[in-house]
Write a protein that holds these residues in place. Sequence first.
Motif, PDB file in Angstrom:
ATOM      1  N   HIS B 170      31.747  30.789  48.695  1.00  0.00           N
ATOM      2  CA  HIS B 170      31.366  30.415  47.344  1.00  0.00           C
ATOM      3  C   HIS B 170      32.519  30.679  46.385  1.00  0.00           C
ATOM      4  N   GLY B 171      32.821  29.696  45.557  1.00  0.00           N
ATOM      5  CA  GLY B 171      33.891  29.836  44.573  1.00  0.00           C
ATOM      6  C   GLY B 171      33.320  30.065  43.181  1.00  0.00           C
ATOM      7  N   ARG B 172      34.167  29.941  42.186  1.00  0.00           N
ATOM      8  CA  ARG B 172      33.784  30.267  40.811  1.00  0.00           C
ATOM      9  C   ARG B 172      33.747  28.996  39.978  1.00  0.00           C
ATOM     10  N   SER B 173      32.572  28.509  39.638  1.00  0.00           N
ATOM     11  CA  SER B 173      32.494  27.222  38.939  1.00  0.00           C
ATOM     12  C   SER B 173      33.031  27.308  37.513  1.00  0.00           C
ATOM     13  N   SER B 174      32.922  28.473  36.871  1.00  0.00           N
ATOM     14  CA  SER B 174      33.357  28.561  35.474  1.00  0.00           C
ATOM     15  C   SER B 174      34.858  28.389  35.313  1.00  0.00           C
ATOM     16  N   SER B 175      35.600  28.550  36.388  1.00  0.00           N
ATOM     17  CA  SER B 175      37.061  28.507  36.265  1.00  0.00           C
ATOM     18  C   SER B 175      37.634  27.139  36.626  1.00  0.00           C
ATOM     19  N   ILE B 176      36.786  26.141  36.801  1.00  0.00           N
ATOM     20  CA  ILE B 176      37.291  24.805  37.133  1.00  0.00           C
ATOM     21  C   ILE B 176      37.603  24.047  35.844  1.00  0.00           C
ATOM     22  N   VAL B 177      38.817  23.534  35.780  1.00  0.00           N
ATOM     23  CA  VAL B 177      39.263  22.840  34.567  1.00  0.00           C
ATOM     24  C   VAL B 177      39.813  21.469  34.931  1.00  0.00           C
ATOM     25  N   VAL B 178      39.900  20.614  33.922  1.00  0.00           N
ATOM     26  CA  VAL B 178      40.348  19.252  34.161  1.00  0.00           C
ATOM     27  C   VAL B 178      41.879  19.201  34.073  1.00  0.00           C
ATOM     28  N   SER B 179      42.446  18.270  34.784  1.00  0.00           N
ATOM     29  CA  SER B 179      43.887  18.031  34.789  1.00  0.00           C
ATOM     30  C   SER B 179      44.472  18.092  33.384  1.00  0.00           C
ATOM     31  N   GLY B 180      45.588  18.784  33.263  1.00  0.00           N
ATOM     32  CA  GLY B 180      46.248  18.914  31.966  1.00  0.00           C
ATOM     33  C   GLY B 180      45.995  20.245  31.285  1.00  0.00           C
ATOM     34  N   THR B 181      44.998  20.979  31.754  1.00  0.00           N
ATOM     35  CA  THR B 181      44.691  22.287  31.166  1.00  0.00           C
ATOM     36  C   THR B 181      45.708  23.310  31.681  1.00  0.00           C
ATOM     37  N   PRO B 182      46.404  24.020  30.773  1.00  0.00           N
ATOM     38  CA  PRO B 182      47.361  25.023  31.248  1.00  0.00           C
ATOM     39  C   PRO B 182      46.632  26.173  31.949  1.00  0.00           C
ATOM     40  N   ILE B 183      47.316  26.783  32.887  1.00  0.00           N
ATOM     41  CA  ILE B 183      46.743  27.884  33.666  1.00  0.00           C
ATOM     42  C   ILE B 183      47.571  29.133  33.376  1.00  0.00           C
ATOM     43  N   ARG B 184      46.877  30.178  32.968  1.00  0.00           N
ATOM     44  CA  ARG B 184      47.542  31.450  32.683  1.00  0.00           C
ATOM     45  C   ARG B 184      47.782  32.204  33.993  1.00  0.00           C
ATOM     46  N   ARG B 185      49.033  32.620  34.219  1.00  0.00           N
ATOM     47  CA  ARG B 185      49.303  33.437  35.408  1.00  0.00           C
ATOM     48  C   ARG B 185      48.426  34.690  35.361  1.00  0.00           C
ATOM     49  N   PRO B 186      47.681  34.975  36.423  1.00  0.00           N
ATOM     50  CA  PRO B 186      46.779  36.129  36.382  1.00  0.00           C
ATOM     51  C   PRO B 186      47.517  37.446  36.577  1.00  0.00           C
ATOM     52  N   ARG B 187      46.984  38.492  35.968  1.00  0.00           N
ATOM     53  CA  ARG B 187      47.349  39.854  36.322  1.00  0.00           C
ATOM     54  C   ARG B 187      46.336  40.345  37.353  1.00  0.00           C
ATOM     55  N   GLY B 188      46.708  41.386  38.059  1.00  0.00           N
ATOM     56  CA  GLY B 188      45.745  41.928  39.008  1.00  0.00           C
ATOM     57  C   GLY B 188      46.363  43.000  39.861  1.00  0.00           C
ATOM     58  N   GLN B 189      45.526  43.611  40.669  1.00  0.00           N
ATOM     59  CA  GLN B 189      46.016  44.644  41.589  1.00  0.00           C
ATOM     60  C   GLN B 189      46.724  44.001  42.770  1.00  0.00           C
ATOM     61  N   ILE B 190      47.915  44.495  43.045  1.00  0.00           N
ATOM     62  CA  ILE B 190      48.648  44.066  44.243  1.00  0.00           C
ATOM     63  C   ILE B 190      49.242  45.317  44.900  1.00  0.00           C
ATOM     64  N   LEU B 191      49.668  45.163  46.137  1.00  0.00           N
ATOM     65  CA  LEU B 191      50.400  46.231  46.821  1.00  0.00           C
ATOM     66  C   LEU B 191      51.891  45.901  46.759  1.00  0.00           C
ATOM     67  N   PRO B 192      52.675  46.683  45.994  1.00  0.00           N
ATOM     68  CA  PRO B 192      54.122  46.389  45.950  1.00  0.00           C
ATOM     69  C   PRO B 192      54.739  46.540  47.339  1.00  0.00           C
ATOM     70  N   ASN B 193      54.183  47.450  48.118  1.00  0.00           N
ATOM     71  CA  ASN B 193      54.692  47.664  49.467  1.00  0.00           C
ATOM     72  C   ASN B 193      53.514  47.640  50.447  1.00  0.00           C
ATOM     73  N   PRO B 194      53.158  46.450  50.918  1.00  0.00           N
ATOM     74  CA  PRO B 194      51.931  46.326  51.728  1.00  0.00           C
ATOM     75  C   PRO B 194      51.962  47.143  53.013  1.00  0.00           C
ATOM     76  N   ALA B 195      53.166  47.455  53.528  1.00  0.00           N
ATOM     77  CA  ALA B 195      53.233  48.167  54.807  1.00  0.00           C
ATOM     78  C   ALA B 195      53.047  49.681  54.637  1.00  0.00           C
ATOM     79  N   ALA B 196      53.223  50.199  53.422  1.00  0.00           N
ATOM     80  CA  ALA B 196      53.173  51.649  53.208  1.00  0.00           C
ATOM     81  C   ALA B 196      51.771  52.217  53.412  1.00  0.00           C
ATOM     82  N   THR B 197      51.694  53.464  53.839  1.00  0.00           N
ATOM     83  CA  THR B 197      50.427  54.189  53.926  1.00  0.00           C
ATOM     84  C   THR B 197      50.588  55.510  53.186  1.00  0.00           C
ATOM     85  N   PRO B 198      49.663  55.982  52.341  1.00  0.00           N
ATOM     86  CA  PRO B 198      48.472  55.222  51.953  1.00  0.00           C
ATOM     87  C   PRO B 198      48.826  54.026  51.080  1.00  0.00           C
ATOM     88  N   LYS B 199      47.855  53.128  50.948  1.00  0.00           N
ATOM     89  CA  LYS B 199      48.046  51.921  50.134  1.00  0.00           C
ATOM     90  C   LYS B 199      48.062  52.311  48.664  1.00  0.00           C
TER      91      LYS B 199
END
Lengths: 431, 431
Positions: B170-199
Amino acid sequence: MTSQTSWVPVDKNGDFSIHNLPFGIFSEGSSLPRAASRIGDFVIDLKALAGDEQAKQQLTSLRDLEGVFGQTSLNAFAERGRAVHRAVRADLQRILSQSTDLPAILKDNESLKQKVLIPVEKVKMHLPMQIGDYTDFYAGYHHAYKVGVLFRGPDNALQPNYTHLPVGYHGRSSSIVVSGTPIRRPRGQILPNPAATPKEPTTVPCRRLDFELELGCFICKPNEMGESIDINNAEEYIFGFVLLNDWSARDIQAWEYVPLGPFNGKNFGSTISPWVVVADALEPFRTEPLANDTPVQDYLKETQKKSVFDIQLEVGLTTADGDHVDLTKTSGRNLLWSFPQMITHHTVGGCPLRAGDLLGSGTISGTEPRERGSLLEMTEGGKVDVQLEKGGVRRFIQDGDSLNMRGYCEKDGVRIGFGDCEGKILPAHGA
Amino acid sequence: MTSQTSWVPVDKNGDFSIHNLPFGIFSEGSSLPRAASRIGDFVIDLKALAGDEQAKQQLTSLRDLEGVFGQTSLNAFAERGRAVHRAVRADLQRILSQSTDLPAILKDNESLKQKVLIPVEKVKMHLPMQIGDYTDFYAGYHHAYKVGVLFRGPDNALQPNYTHLPVGYHGRSSSIVVSGTPIRRPRGQILPNPAATPKEPTTVPCRRLDFELELGCFICKPNEMGESIDINNAEEYIFGFVLLNDWSARDIQAWEYVPLGPFNGKNFGSTISPWVVVADALEPFRTEPLANDTPVQDYLKETQKKSVFDIQLEVGLTTADGDHVDLTKTSGRNLLWSFPQMITHHTVGGCPLRAGDLLGSGTISGTEPRERGSLLEMTEGGKVDVQLEKGGVRRFIQDGDSLNMRGYCEKDGVRIGFGDCEGKILPAHGA
């Protein structure tokens, strides 16, 4: 908090005291669905009340709401914002109070009482909101841990992300129904022998049908796409809460869910209670969520530490032939993440929420077997019987079984509750 | 199939020939959005046409549709069903044909032409449908395989369920926009070093922003909850198709997606093309999907073997300073599962679909590097540069980059297409 009484009789163990005054959508006979509140065994026809000249004159909050209350969902009312919800509830409390200073409006006004107070047995309740998107989180720590142990063992029970962010996924809004709607047992692909290689699925009625005890949170205010909601403002986006049974087909889910998550195992029906208990009514029952030893990211840090509610949650199962068992007793405090944290995380990347969106908490479980929010946990993955009162046993839900969830808060002589969240399982087609 | 021409000029490489006649929602100036079709460089104001007395008299299909075409989404029109869509298109073809037998209606009727044919540069296009639920499948075999190799190696590239059922979520219907609508680059949690432990996650603007080339399918007919849709009737539920860019934040997704699937990595925006190309227009371009060696369950067996469409799909990237690259050329035939199979699987457990629901195919890729429907595949997981025409390089999408998707079918002198599916990336907030 001082206990108040109403001139409308309310049972002392009833859910709908003058401290509650939730909002819902009802119809009577063939009338169009419209907005109501509830006290004791009566729904309060809000359109009729807001359309009364005297009421409008004395109760300023109702003045321009007749049209809003006449709509078939609460979305427009929700969008008015928490200040309006608060004012309407305060005015309702004022005219319903035993010691009302405005008895002429309703208490002593027989003709308006006839129109406005309708016995609950005469009405049918509907979905309270037109739900745009439904998101289900996984914030019930004890559930996530227990299910993780069953699937991956205690060392890897929780995924590494679990304590860093409120894990959630998009659900299916079209399959959400109001309490009392029967649920058809789904058919689907399952593995009769999950351990065999190669995997050989078959398509049959679900054999491991389960419930999930959750709280649902309705959104009242949109954020613009691309904009996130600050954790300290997140409560302004909450309209109120319902009970949520996220029915789950465990065998269908187990086969389908890699790598993109649950799908047909979850989209055949989810049941909610009809009355939206507004956030203000739950204020006295604030408490802290479960402690999280992991330092959380700044955007998830809460100033308001008491960010969940101590709601007593109960689940009962009744069979077609009248056997019964009280399955579960637990509390709404058993969450690692609060709804404000869920809202903030949901929008950190700019995802737009809309009024009417529903967020599920994820299954709420305590630590003991009979505090579990699903049969999967209670039966150790379907291996242990649950005994019913008259000698029946269950590992999963059978055709004809009814599940009912109840929730209430009680403190200092004040009690409010959610009403029923009930659904009965119909046999699968072709079964 | 015989190539026809219209008295409205259409470029021979244009998408909107008389063989297409898609449906969309447009507005002009401050007018309310309403329904249109399109030919060449003109939108066809369907409300104005259906409101004309002469047109109504001669074209029976339009007789009761003026109100339906006046709505702000195509949902009500879609719900009329495929026979109505077909009749309206046939009547439009009749009056737009070079050899029309009814020139008095539009061809020779200057005043109605002024009202009904509006140059595209004067209009703004909107989302064509009010989208209830959005489901994204994963039916592009070469994409699923390639991504699986990148994540799990060639031996475990595909999960065991992949060839047994159309995996979807299931996806998110509220986030569907029509061609031509600018898209803001999202912020969010990422792992700068995915191989490291602990994460150890951090919260930053997405660093691995990607596109996904998909086809979107709009549903025109609801099924009742608890009822499944037979594979042989599934095409009756299809209104038509659009191009879909399911923008993806790969680094956010990688950290969040276990165990419940993609969430914030996908819900910050998905772009669709504005014109719904109806299923009938694609009939001449039917072809077989990719061969599936696994015997499929009975409910997924198709009588109509040519169940996908040979749509030529292209993706181009243009940078803020005008550098450009044609990234991808592939075909809509590169699916292991057809939309009828997706619809049938979606409802096998009784999940209710509604008119306006959107199904995504999943990323469509060929087998060669420049036939890939995402940068993740094309760059081997972000390790290989894509060269741009003027010397730029890309591994993922940068701020200010525009992505455009195009799709068309061509055969026996007949060409139809989808128009643009374009979006430009705005820098993240606080970046």
